[in-house]
Design an enzyme around this catalytic site. Structure first.
Site, PDB file in Angstrom:
ATOM      1  N   GLY A 248       0.812  -1.212   0.000  1.00  0.00           N
ATOM      2  CA  GLY A 248       0.000   0.000   0.000  1.00  0.00           C
ATOM      3  C   GLY A 248       0.846   1.263   0.000  1.00  0.00           C
ATOM      4  CG  ASP A 249       3.431   1.772   3.176  1.00  0.00           C
ATOM      5  OD1 ASP A 249       2.371   2.281   3.553  1.00  0.00           O
ATOM      6  OD2 ASP A 249       4.075   0.949   3.843  1.00  0.00           O
TER       7      ASP A 249
END
Length: 304
Positions: A248-249
């Protein structure tokens, strides 16, 4: 300038064992350590694209020094606030399954927090702040709200990668981007979301609540981007998932790196999806080469 904020960074110590026996001496077959934390992950992926960032947060002791040194070796600018206690060490044990032992982290004093707010005050309309991850127990629960209020006052854009009440409370401040996965989106609206079609109305509600851009990831089922002008659906690349940490990052970083260069939301979405997938298919964070290899597989279509 993009600034990333990690309130409770860590040294992630990863150990691999053939097996693990409680109460016995266990020996590793492989081990590694990395600077950890969602904002730090964003800075490290941004650097893969040649996009500069400055990493903010709190560090202390020999573990904090290791994080600063590791980031500086990657040519990432740091501006951490030093705290009295050591930065935490998170242990990830890999046998047949993966187990994690996460430490609580150092105490952040009121003076430390005031110093952080002073740094955020210096941002301006040409800057963007990425707030990612949870809030340490020693900081007020209103930490994110206080920081985005400062951004609102000085004209800086901000991205929030958090969940639950943390996310709800900042919506009225109009974040440039939020990125819940479909489970987190379902929890926000007390429902269950299983496919991309179900994402769209809830994504639109988040836009109505204040978000400028909403990306919702559904792992291998695709991803959706919603804003006031467009709704885009991405078909994600196919591959073997080796790692969910940091995907996600990486999506946030890929999106921001591309948007900073092109100003094109669709192209930024494409890079974000490819970056998240590249990390998922790797043992560590994605590389630029892996992202560009996957880009042709990311098919975008507009929902009208």
């Amino acid at each position: 300038m993009i600034y990333t904020l990690t309130l409770n960074p860590s040294v992630d110590y990863i150990v691999k064992l053939e097996s693990f026996e409680i109460g016995e001496l266990n020996r590793t077959v492989d081990e590694a350590k990395f600077p950890g934390g969602k904002g730090i992950n964003v800075s490290m992926v941004l650097s893969q694209f040649g996009t500069g960032s400055k990493a903010l947060g709190f560090v202390g002791g020999f573990t904090g020094a290791y994080i600063e040194q590791s980031l500086q070796e990657r040519k990432i600018v740091t501006d951490f606030i030093q705290v009295a206690e050591d930065t935490r060490i998170n242990v990830k044990i890999k046998t047949g399954q993966e187990s994690e032992i996460n430490a609580k982290g150092p105490t952040i004093t009121e003076q430390n927090f005031t110093m952080l707010k002073q740094k955020i005050t210096q941002l301006n309309k040409n800057d963007l702040l990425v707030l990612a991850g949870s809030i340490p127990s020693s900081l007020p629960k209103t930490t994110y709200e206080e920081l985005v209020q400062i951004c609102r006052e000085n004209g800086a854009q901000f991205v929030v990668d958090a969940e639950g009440d943390l996310l709800k409370k900042v919506m009225s401040y109009q974040p440039f981007l939020i990125k819940p996965n479909h489970h987190e989106l379902g929890e926000l609206f007390e429902t269950t979301i299983t496919n991309v079609e179900e994402v769209i109305p809830f994504g639109q509600r988040l836009v109505e609540m204040g978000a400028k851009n909403v990306i919702v990831s559904l792992a291998g089922a695709g991803a959706v981007l919603v804003n006031r002008e467009r709704t885009l659906l991405a078909e994600v690349p196919k591959g073997t998932v080796k790692n969910s940490v940091g995907a996600g990052d990486s999506m946030v970083a890929g999106f921001l790196a591309s948007y900073e260069k092109t100003g094109d939301i669709e192209e930024a979405f494409r890079y974000g999806v490819a970056s998240g997938s590249a990390t998922a298919f790797s043992l560590g964070l994605c590389t630029r080469e892996k992202v560009e290899e996957l880009l042709p597989q990311v098919k975008i279509k507009e929902i009208r």
